[in-house]
Design a protein around this motif. Structure first.
Motif, short mmCIF file in Angstrom:
data_model
loop_
_atom_site.label_atom_id
_atom_site.label_comp_id
_atom_site.label_asym_id
_atom_site.label_seq_id
_atom_site.Cartn_x
_atom_site.Cartn_y
_atom_site.Cartn_z
N ALA A 1 -14.77 61.44 -19.16
CA ALA A 1 -15.39 60.52 -20.11
C ALA A 1 -16.84 60.21 -19.74
CB ALA A 1 -14.57 59.22 -20.18
N VAL A 2 -17.10 59.97 -18.46
CA VAL A 2 -18.47 59.69 -18.03
C VAL A 2 -19.36 60.90 -18.23
CG1 VAL A 2 -19.92 59.14 -16.04
CG2 VAL A 2 -17.79 57.89 -16.41
N GLY A 3 -18.88 62.07 -17.85
CA GLY A 3 -19.67 63.29 -18.04
C GLY A 3 -19.99 63.54 -19.50
N THR A 4 -19.03 63.27 -20.40
CA THR A 4 -19.27 63.46 -21.83
C THR A 4 -20.34 62.51 -22.35
OG1 THR A 4 -16.98 64.16 -22.14
CG2 THR A 4 -18.20 63.49 -24.11
N VAL A 5 -20.30 61.25 -21.90
CA VAL A 5 -21.32 60.28 -22.30
C VAL A 5 -22.70 60.74 -21.85
CG1 VAL A 5 -22.20 57.97 -21.77
CG2 VAL A 5 -19.84 58.26 -22.50
N ALA A 6 -22.80 61.23 -20.62
CA ALA A 6 -24.10 61.68 -20.10
C ALA A 6 -24.63 62.88 -20.88
CB ALA A 6 -23.97 62.03 -18.62
N VAL A 7 -23.73 63.73 -21.35
CA VAL A 7 -24.16 64.93 -22.08
C VAL A 7 -24.50 64.60 -23.53
CG1 VAL A 7 -23.38 67.17 -22.97
CG2 VAL A 7 -22.89 66.53 -20.61
N ARG A 8 -23.71 63.72 -24.16
CA ARG A 8 -23.82 63.54 -25.61
C ARG A 8 -24.79 62.46 -26.02
NH1 ARG A 8 -21.11 67.60 -28.41
NH2 ARG A 8 -20.67 66.18 -30.13
N PRO B 1 -28.23 59.82 -25.66
CA PRO B 1 -29.57 59.75 -25.08
C PRO B 1 -29.53 59.02 -23.73
CG PRO B 1 -29.63 59.14 -27.40
CD PRO B 1 -28.18 59.23 -27.01
N PRO B 2 -30.54 59.22 -22.89
CA PRO B 2 -30.49 58.68 -21.52
C PRO B 2 -30.21 57.19 -21.42
CG PRO B 2 -32.29 60.25 -21.73
CD PRO B 2 -31.72 60.07 -23.10
N ALA C 1 -22.46 53.97 -18.75
CA ALA C 1 -21.91 54.34 -17.44
C ALA C 1 -21.96 53.17 -16.47
CB ALA C 1 -22.70 55.53 -16.88
N ALA C 2 -23.03 52.38 -16.50
CA ALA C 2 -23.14 51.23 -15.61
C ALA C 2 -22.06 50.20 -15.92
CB ALA C 2 -24.52 50.61 -15.72
N LEU D 1 -24.03 65.09 -13.06
CA LEU D 1 -23.75 66.43 -13.56
C LEU D 1 -23.97 66.51 -15.08
CD1 LEU D 1 -20.52 67.31 -11.52
CD2 LEU D 1 -22.83 68.19 -11.19
N GLY D 2 -23.54 65.47 -15.78
CA GLY D 2 -23.72 65.46 -17.23
C GLY D 2 -25.19 65.43 -17.62
N VAL D 3 -25.99 64.64 -16.91
CA VAL D 3 -27.43 64.60 -17.19
C VAL D 3 -28.06 65.96 -16.95
CG1 VAL D 3 -29.63 63.65 -16.38
CG2 VAL D 3 -27.67 62.13 -16.77
#
Length: 375
Positions: A99-106, A108-109, A116-117, A153-155
């Motif tokens: 879930a965290v990786g998907t948020v980082a990929v999908r 904007p920063p 995530a925080a 990793l997602g970023v």
């Protein structure tokens, strides 16, 4: 396919893939959670509540790309409740990673960092309040790794994708620019030649009209014929551009006789010589050779101030050359877009073009084009 329909199809494929991923992952995580409970007898016994929370966390991943923030919120709430109730650490944390990786990929920063925080703060709540053993502040670092590592990793994945998209966009822009230049060159060659011939024939008609009207009529007929042929060639050229190269016949060296005939009607007599054994030339080479002859003769008609020119086409193993000479006043041969276009067209095919005044007067254009051997 329209972009909107393509986007909908892509979203449907992503949703189907995410659902399949969640359904395959669920039994594996449930089984591993039961095994973790046996390994950690000090933790709260894995019961129906634990399995229900694991099920919610994993099945939420079915919407991870469609609703990444909602997915992260559901996964965070379910996993945090699982940890606060003292159930053993286990594969349920894989749902957090995904879930965290998907948020980082999908996302904007900035929204991704906020989401995530917030998830990290909620997940670390069990360190201070838990039904089972509380690791306290010593667990902050390993607990944070479950969010920080997949986020990093997602970023990275997102940055790589954006870099690839920028490269593709730049390539598409460059290809579009090259296509526009190619179209402009084709239109210049067709229209420029036709207008030059029409202008010369119109001058002849105006000159002959008062004294020799019957010859003026011949010149006007030549204007009509030249304009019709130029329009036909322009239509063919634009048709080839619209439908893609190779779907429409394009001019080649076989049409030099027709070109010489049109120029004769404009008052320029052209001596055409062909040496060597003509073969099947690749369409780009055939078109380039014809355009060089056409543009060079158009420049003679416009600038040389003579009524004669010579064209020599030489076929040799591995190459074909075109030479256009006249005995005019020399000068620059009408250097400008036409000569630059010829040079660019020839260079794009790996050939060479030389243009300049002749020692005894006149002007010469020489182009050599390589021809790949046919197999």
């Amino acid at each position: 396919m329209r972009p909107a329909a393509s986007s909908r199809d892509r979203r449907r494929r992503e949703s189907a893939a995410d659902l399949a991923f969640a359904l395959v992952l669920l039994p594996l995580v449930l089984l591993a959670t039961r095994l973790a409970g046996q390994v950690r007898p000090d933790a709260t016994r894995v019961d129906g509540t634990a399995l229900a929370l694991v099920t919610v966390a994993v099945l939420a991943l079915a919407a991870r790309r469609l609703l990444p923030r909602v997915t992260l919120a559901v996964v965070t709430a379910a996993v945090s409740a699982y940890l606060v109730l003292g159930y053993p650490y286990g594969p349920v944390l894989l749902a957090v990673l995904v879930a965290v990786g998907t948020v980082a990929v999908r996302l904007p920063p900035r929204p991704a960092v906020v989401a995530a925080a917030a998830a990290l703060v909620v997940l670390l709540a069990h360190l201070l309040w838990s039904r089972g053993e509380r690791p306290g502040w010593f667990g902050v670092l390993p607990g944070s790794a479950w969010v920080v590592v997949p986020f990093a990793l997602g970023v990275t994945v997102r940055a790589n994708r954006e870099s690839v998209e920028r490269v593709r966009a730049e390539q598409a822009r460059r290809q579009a620019d090259e296509e526009r230049l190619r179209i402009a060159q084709e239109v210049h060659d067709v229209v420029g030649h036709g207008l030059a011939a029409i202008s010369m024939q119109a001058d002849i008609a105006l000159h002959l009209m008062p004294r020799q009207p019957e010859q003026a009529v011949t010149a006007l007929a030549a204007i009509s014929r030249t304009s019709r042929e130029a329009l036909d060639e322009l239509r063919v050229t634009l048709g080839a551009v619209r439908r893609g190269a190779g779907r429409e016949p394009v001019p080649g060296l076989a049409r030099l006789d027709a070109l010489v005939g049109r120029l004769a009607g404009a008052g320029l007599r052209v001596e055409l010589r062909v040496t060597g054994e003509p073969g099947d030339l690749p369409p780009p080479v055939d078109l380039a050779a014809y355009r060089v002859a056409q543009e060079a003769l158009t420049n003679v008609l416009r600038h040389a101030g003579v009524d004669r020119a010579a064209v020599t086409v030489r076929h040799a193993p591995g190459e074909v050359s075109v030479e256009v000479t006249d005995a005019g006043s020399g000068g620059d041969g009408g250097a400008g877009h036409g000569l630059a276009g010829m040079r660019g067209r020839v260079a794009a095919l790996g050939g060479e073009l030389a243009a300049g005044p002749l020692p005894g007067g006149g002007f010469r254009v020489y182009a050599r084009l390589p021809v790949e051997p046919t197999r």
